[in-house]
Enzyme design. Structure first.
Site, mmCIF file in Angstrom:
data_model
loop_
_atom_site.group_PDB
_atom_site.id
_atom_site.type_symbol
_atom_site.label_atom_id
_atom_site.label_comp_id
_atom_site.label_asym_id
_atom_site.label_seq_id
_atom_site.Cartn_x
_atom_site.Cartn_y
_atom_site.Cartn_z
ATOM 1 N N LYS A 217 0.860 -1.193 0.000
ATOM 2 C CA LYS A 217 0.000 0.000 0.000
ATOM 3 C C LYS A 217 0.892 1.237 0.000
ATOM 4 O O LYS A 217 1.575 1.525 0.970
ATOM 5 C CB LYS A 217 -0.902 0.036 1.244
ATOM 6 C CG LYS A 217 -1.929 1.158 1.151
ATOM 7 C CD LYS A 217 -2.520 1.541 2.485
ATOM 8 C CE LYS A 217 -1.840 2.704 3.145
ATOM 9 N NZ LYS A 217 -1.783 3.965 2.407
ATOM 10 N N GLU A 295 10.786 1.120 9.808
ATOM 11 C CA GLU A 295 11.703 2.267 9.660
ATOM 12 C C GLU A 295 10.914 3.478 10.117
ATOM 13 O O GLU A 295 10.085 3.997 9.377
ATOM 14 C CB GLU A 295 12.131 2.442 8.202
ATOM 15 C CG GLU A 295 12.863 1.263 7.604
ATOM 16 C CD GLU A 295 14.188 0.966 8.274
ATOM 17 O OE1 GLU A 295 14.681 1.810 9.049
ATOM 18 O OE2 GLU A 295 14.718 -0.120 8.037
ATOM 19 N N CYS A 329 13.402 11.009 7.272
ATOM 20 C CA CYS A 329 13.526 10.588 8.666
ATOM 21 C C CYS A 329 14.976 10.616 9.127
ATOM 22 O O CYS A 329 15.235 10.437 10.313
ATOM 23 C CB CYS A 329 12.892 9.223 8.869
ATOM 24 S SG CYS A 329 13.490 8.013 7.730
ATOM 25 N N GLU A 425 10.459 15.162 16.106
ATOM 26 C CA GLU A 425 10.978 15.120 14.729
ATOM 27 C C GLU A 425 10.360 16.304 13.969
ATOM 28 O O GLU A 425 9.138 16.446 13.921
ATOM 29 C CB GLU A 425 10.567 13.791 14.082
ATOM 30 C CG GLU A 425 11.165 13.617 12.709
ATOM 31 C CD GLU A 425 10.851 12.241 12.107
ATOM 32 O OE1 GLU A 425 9.745 11.717 12.356
ATOM 33 O OE2 GLU A 425 11.710 11.711 11.386
HETATM 34 C C1 SIN Z 1 13.325 8.099 4.768
HETATM 35 O O1 SIN Z 1 13.304 9.272 5.067
HETATM 36 O O2 SIN Z 1 12.369 7.362 5.059
HETATM 37 C C2 SIN Z 1 14.468 7.452 4.024
HETATM 38 C C3 SIN Z 1 15.554 8.360 3.715
HETATM 39 C C4 SIN Z 1 16.700 7.732 2.969
HETATM 40 O O3 SIN Z 1 16.642 6.587 2.479
HETATM 41 O O4 SIN Z 1 17.694 8.410 2.892
#
Ligand code: SIN
Length: 522
Positions: A217, A295, A329, A425
């Site tokens: 998804k 993640e 992230c 964050e």
């Molecule tokens: C992400 O922000 O989820 C991944 C970033 C990356 O692969 O550098």
């Protein structure tokens, strides 16, 4: 001076809300730059159906939802709004396909993945324009993401052939001990909007290489890039049912996610997104004891020690902070600068931000900072700035919304640990800077968070480099580098930033089960 193509893009995107997307999009995409020989026009990648069992399918309810260009708020098209029953059907398809896909050889899977990678690379420019139209990042950055995405397919094409078992020394003469590695089964995936291509290939590439089948998804904001990948997978020869993409609106996302997490036919779940949602999915996966990869969010420290090359540190901060308008992230979240170089660093950083960053529609040449994903994101960024200022932070540059989903690249000094931009964050273009005195102090501050995805530091003291690299509590550490993501590396977090690793040879392990075989009576 806008070029003719630019004018056409702007006017085309400004047409009324419900114009038919396919013809409109053709005008936009085909006129920016002509496709390269061998590559297709971007418009040919636009699909208004989901992809299940190798076919383009609607939602069983017939419902659709709109996809919006974050740069201008215009609807760029609509895709099926699938629900739990559509997802269950896709899972059954993937389960059936798994029975034959798991019997293929690693070499057969490798050849198909390599072909898929080549097709993605070959159509890079067109896929990049499509990605920018739905997600907003500058088109050059989108092209970089497409190469990053193809890199995962290429890498897993190789890793498929390197999955090896083991023979363990037997303690009993009449027995032999073997270890087999076998595909785990149907793998459910939920992917984010900030990397609409690469987060799919990072997961699906590994799963397919291992011999698993996929039900995925994509984020409701960015389904087109996912569907374009399906088209190229089909063209590469990946059989029907191996890769299935179920599109759904935000309203239906929770029932689709729940079906993926709770179905007994799905034996693996992988998610990239917020820590809050990750915890919820982990709870749902407990009911069937699935193998889970998460993640999740980060709160990355970026430390500039007194021995650092300040100019290099400034360049590193630009990448770590402003890539994807701060919406990754692994973006720098808390910038700690030693007191002895603080003023020099802030002066140089502000000068580069003001000179090099150009905010605008990502499809326009020269844009380095696209829009944020939506209005809610802009409101959150503004709330972070207001919160920091109310607690004593100083705005060095930026600090305001620019209308629509655009926000000025912002530098704040005098940031303290009680401010939202240090505790949470940020996921946007705010660089909050904090002064520090000693290594112990800054390492303590850097680790004082429940997140542990990435950390960065600049230093030319080799002993300090070893010490701090080991002391930072995060899954990824950049030493004198601000952008460290690559297909070859194990990407993943410590603490509440996640479970498991993606990418590199570690990534394929997530889609394998270990089987111990004891041969007796010898
Ligand atoms: C992400 O922000 O989820 C991944 C970033 C990356 O692969 O550098």
């Amino acid at each position: 001076m806008p070029t003719l193509a630019t004018v056409r893009i702007i006017s085309a995107f400004s047409t009324p809300r419900h114009r038919i997307f396919s013809s409109l999009h053709k005008v936009i995409m085909d006129n920016v730059t002509p496709p390269k020989p061998g590559a297709r026009a971007a418009s040919s990648f636009v699909h208004d159906k989901a992809f299940v069992n190798g076919e383009w399918v609607p939602a069983s309810s017939g419902k659709t939802f709109d996809v919006v260009n974050p740069a201008n708020g215009k609807v760029i098209g609509s895709v099926p709004d699938m629900d739990a029953s559509d997802t269950e059907m896709a899972i059954k398809v993937a389960y059936k396909a798994f029975q034959s896909w798991k019997e293929t050889t690693a070499k057969e899977r490798s050849v198909l993945l390599k072909k898929w990678a080549d097709l993605v690379n070959q159509n890079r420019e067109e896929l990049a324009k499509l990605l920018t139209s739905e997600m907003g990042k500058p088109v050059a950055e989108s092209a970089g993401e497409i190469m990053y995405g193809a890199g995962f397919l290429d890498l897993f094409a190789e890793e498929a052939k390197r999955v090896e078992g083991d023979i363990i020394q037997t303690p009993m003469k009449s027995r032999r001990i073997l270890v087999l590695k076998q595909p785990i089964g149907v793998s459910g995936m939920i992917t984010p909007w900030n990397f609409p291509n690469a987060m799919i290939t990072r997961k699906a590439g590994a799963a397919i290489a291992a011999g698993c089948t996929v039900v995925l998804k994509p984020a409701e904001d960015t389904p087109y890039s996912a569907l374009a990948l399906c088209e190229l997978a089909k063209e590469a020869g990946i059989p029907a049912g191996v890769l299935n993409v179920v599109t759904s609106s935000r309203d239906n996302a929770s029932q689709v996610g729940k079906m993926i997490c709770e179905s007994p036919l799905v034996t693996k779940m992988s998610f990239t997104g917020s820590t809050f949602v990750g915890k919820l999915l982990l709870q749902q996966c407990a009911s069937t004891v699935k193998k889970v990869s998460l993640e999740l969010g980060g709160n990355a420290p970026f430390i500039v020690f007194e021995s650092a090359d300040v100019d290099a540190a400034v360049q590193g901060t630009m990448g770590a902070k402003f890539r994807c308008s701060g919406q990754t992230c692994v973006c720098a979240n808390r910038i700690y600068v030693h007191e002895s170089i603080f003023d020099e660093y802030v002066r140089k950083f502000a000068a580069v931000v003001e000179k090099d960053l150009k905010v605008g529609d990502g499809i326009l040449p020269g844009t380095t900072q696209g829009p944020l994903i939506n209005k809610k994101a802009v409101e959150k960024i503004d709330a972070h700035v207001q919160d920091a200022v109310s607690k004593g932070a100083k705005v060095v540059c930026g600090g305001k919304s620019m209308g629509g989903n655009f926000y000025e690249p912002t530098i704040l000094t005098g940031v303290t640990g009680d401010m939202r931009c240090a505790k949470e964050e940020i996921f946007g273009p705010i660089a909050g800077i904090i002064k520090f005195k000693t290594e112990d102090e800054v390492v303590g501050l850097a680790n004082a968070t429940t997140s542990g995805l990435s950390g960065y530091f600049y230093s030319r003291d080799i002993s300090q480099i070893w010490r701090v690299a080991e002391r930072l509590e995060s899954g990824l550490v950049g030493v004198n580098e601000g952008v460290i993501s690559m297909p070859e590396v194990p990407f993943g977090g410590w603490k509440e930033s996640g479970l498991g690793r993606e990418g590199g040879r570690y990534g394929i392990e997530e889609y394998l089960e270990i089987k111990y075989v004891c041969m007796g009576g010898l």
